[in-house]
Every structure is written in C-alpha cells, then in structure tokens.
Enzyme design. Structure first.
Site, PDB file in Angstrom:
ATOM      1  N   SER A  71       0.827  -1.204   0.000  1.00 23.52           N
ATOM      2  CA  SER A  71       0.000   0.000   0.000  1.00 23.52           C
ATOM      3  C   SER A  71       0.865   1.259   0.000  1.00 23.52           C
ATOM      4  CB  SER A  71      -0.901   0.010   1.245  1.00 23.52           C
ATOM      5  OG  SER A  71      -1.593  -1.216   1.372  1.00 23.52           O
TER       6      SER A  71
HETATM    7  N1  SAH Z   1      -0.219  -4.941   3.812  1.00 26.36           N
HETATM    8  C1  SAH Z   1       0.462  -5.310   2.593  1.00 26.36           C
HETATM    9  C2  SAH Z   1      -0.280  -4.933   1.342  1.00 26.36           C
HETATM   10  C3  SAH Z   1      -1.532  -5.687   1.180  1.00 26.36           C
HETATM   11  S1  SAH Z   1      -2.194  -5.824  -0.435  1.00 26.36           S
HETATM   12  C4  SAH Z   1       1.880  -4.758   2.572  1.00 26.36           C
HETATM   13  O1  SAH Z   1       2.235  -3.992   3.470  1.00 26.36           O
HETATM   14  O2  SAH Z   1       2.634  -5.116   1.666  1.00 26.36           O
HETATM   15  C5  SAH Z   1      -3.529  -6.890  -0.023  1.00 26.36           C
HETATM   16  C6  SAH Z   1      -3.123  -8.295   0.348  1.00 26.36           C
HETATM   17  O3  SAH Z   1      -4.296  -8.983   0.765  1.00 26.36           O
HETATM   18  C7  SAH Z   1      -2.545  -9.094  -0.808  1.00 26.36           C
HETATM   19  O4  SAH Z   1      -1.302  -9.615  -0.452  1.00 26.36           O
HETATM   20  C8  SAH Z   1      -3.581 -10.204  -1.024  1.00 26.36           C
HETATM   21  O5  SAH Z   1      -3.016 -11.417  -1.463  1.00 26.36           O
HETATM   22  C9  SAH Z   1      -4.209 -10.322   0.347  1.00 26.36           C
HETATM   23  N2  SAH Z   1      -5.539 -10.910   0.347  1.00 26.36           N
HETATM   24  C10 SAH Z   1      -6.551 -10.675  -0.522  1.00 26.36           C
HETATM   25  N3  SAH Z   1      -7.627 -11.390  -0.171  1.00 26.36           N
HETATM   26  C11 SAH Z   1      -7.292 -12.101   0.931  1.00 26.36           C
HETATM   27  C12 SAH Z   1      -7.999 -13.027   1.772  1.00 26.36           C
HETATM   28  N4  SAH Z   1      -9.274 -13.379   1.543  1.00 26.36           N
HETATM   29  N5  SAH Z   1      -7.333 -13.551   2.824  1.00 26.36           N
HETATM   30  C13 SAH Z   1      -6.041 -13.199   3.087  1.00 26.36           C
HETATM   31  N6  SAH Z   1      -5.342 -12.332   2.337  1.00 26.36           N
HETATM   32  C14 SAH Z   1      -5.954 -11.792   1.268  1.00 26.36           C
END
Ligand code: SAH
Length: 221
Positions: A71
C-alpha cells in the site's frame, strides 16, 4: 565496515525515507509521533521486489506480484494511526502482502498476527521479517475473511484489502474497546471505515476515500 558504495546507498535509502515521512505523511496531517518514527525506521525498500526498490519511497503503491501491491505509504500511516496503538496491544492484519505494514505494526504493538491468502507472499514476507529481526510478528497463511480466531480477541484489526461488507468474524474478533479499520466498497472505490467495539455495540465511522485491491472471496458472496 561496509564498502563505500553500500554505505552511500544505505544513506540514500534513509534520506528517501525521511523525505517520505516529511512530505507524504507529516504534510498531510499524520500526527502520531510513534507512527512517524516507526515509518522512519522500517526499511520499506527491503520489502519491495528487487527491480522495484528504486520506487519504494514514491507516493504510490508498489506492485509485488500475484497482482498485489504494497500500500501507498500514506494509506499505511492513516490506517495504523486510526488504531491508536500505545505499545501493549495485540494486533491482527489481514493481507500480509510484502510484510511491510506488519513490520510497521510490530514497532507499535506488543504482538502482531498477519494473515495472507497466497502462500508465495506469506513465505516471502516471513523471510524478510525474520531477516530484519521483527520477532513479534507471526505470518499465517489462510483466508483472512475468517480472521484468526486462535489468538483473538485483538485490540486492533487492520484490513489491507477492500470488501463490499465487513466480514462478521472480523467484527467478533475485536476486543472490547478495540478497533477495526477496513476499506469498504467495490472495485471502483472505497471508504476507510473504523469500527469501535464497546461491549456488544459496534460504532461505525466512515472516513477517507481510498482504493485497495479486493479482499478475495468477498466479491462472490
Ligand atoms: N499490507 C500489505 C499490502 C496488502 S495488499 C503490505 O504492506 O505489503 C492486499 C493483500 O491482501 C494481498 O497480499 C492479497 O493477497 C491479500 N488478500 C486478498 N484477499 C485475501 C484473503 N481473503 N485472505 C487473506 N489475504 C488476502
């Protein structure tokens, strides 16, 4: 002693990070000094894929593979500031991605659990967090829509992916007096919602507009 070339690169990264905090966070109103300090310290570029390190401190999300992103620095700061952490808390993050936000959280709370659906990302994040010595973070590979009941309740839950509605298990895993921060809405745009739990009452507050990748699975229910 590092060779001169590496030393100056480390200085460049540090300068870029201090600029990021001043220009992207302080100027836009992030005031929690603990959040600012944690983001001055955590080396964001280490969480970016090698070929993207040069853009790690830019004012935008960074692609990390599996169509996912780290993000934008400002969104990380806003979400974490809303949790109002003081240091003793147990926190849950949904959507580990690169592990960057979990690393920042680990500087601000006692214990961090972070759930990622893709095993490639969970494995990568676990490795980087371990290499950097962030020992109070546990990466769990699972479906984050279910939260992580084994270690609930949490004083703070932060969801780094958007859902059209707030999954019930996440609400139920917030401790009394704790907070849940989640982007709510469809792919065209969302609002960051803060849910504060007081006993069996959940107070919802809509805040800034934002744009996150979808929380997988919530688009089909
Ligand atoms: N916090 C992260 C960025 C997150 S992007 C950082 O600092 O890099 C959103 C993330 O949520 C992605 O890695 C994606 O794979 C995950 N995601 C999406 N749907 C999900 C679910 N149902 N359960 C767990 N993770 C999920």
């Amino acid at each position: 002693m590092w060779p001169r070339r590496n030393r100056s690169r480390a200085n460049d990264d540090r300068t870029a990070r201090l600029d990021m905090v001043r220009n992207q966070l302080e100027r836009r109103g992030i005031m929690d000094e603990r959040v600012l300090q944690a983001m001055r310290e955590v080396p964001r570029h280490v969480f970016a894929p090698a070929k993207r390190r040069h853009e790690a401190y830019g004012d935008h999300p960074v692609p990390i593979g599996e169509v996912q992103t780290i993000s934008q620095p400002y969104m990380v700061a806003v979400m974490i500031e809303y949790l109002r952490l003081r240091g003793g808390e147990r926190v849950l993050e949904i959507g580990t991605g690169s592990g960057y936000q979990a690393a920042v959280l680990s500087r601000l709370a006692a214990e961090v659990f972070t759930v990622e659906r893709f095993s490639s990302l969970a494995t990568g994040a676990r490795l980087v967090l371990q290499q950097l010595g962030y020992e109070n973070v546990q990466v769990v590979q699972a479906d984050g829509r279910q939260g992580f009941a084994q270690r609930s309740p949490y004083n703070g839950i932060v969801v780094a992916a958007a859902a059209p509605f707030i999954p019930v298990p996440l609400r139920l895993q917030v401790a009394d007096g704790g907070r849940l921060v989640i982007p709510v809405g469809g792919p065209e745009g969302q609002r960051l919602v803060i849910v504060t739990r007081q006993g069996d009452t959940f107070i919802e507050e809509k805040t800034v507009a934002c744009r996150f990748v979808p929380l997988l699975g919530t688009d089909v229910e």
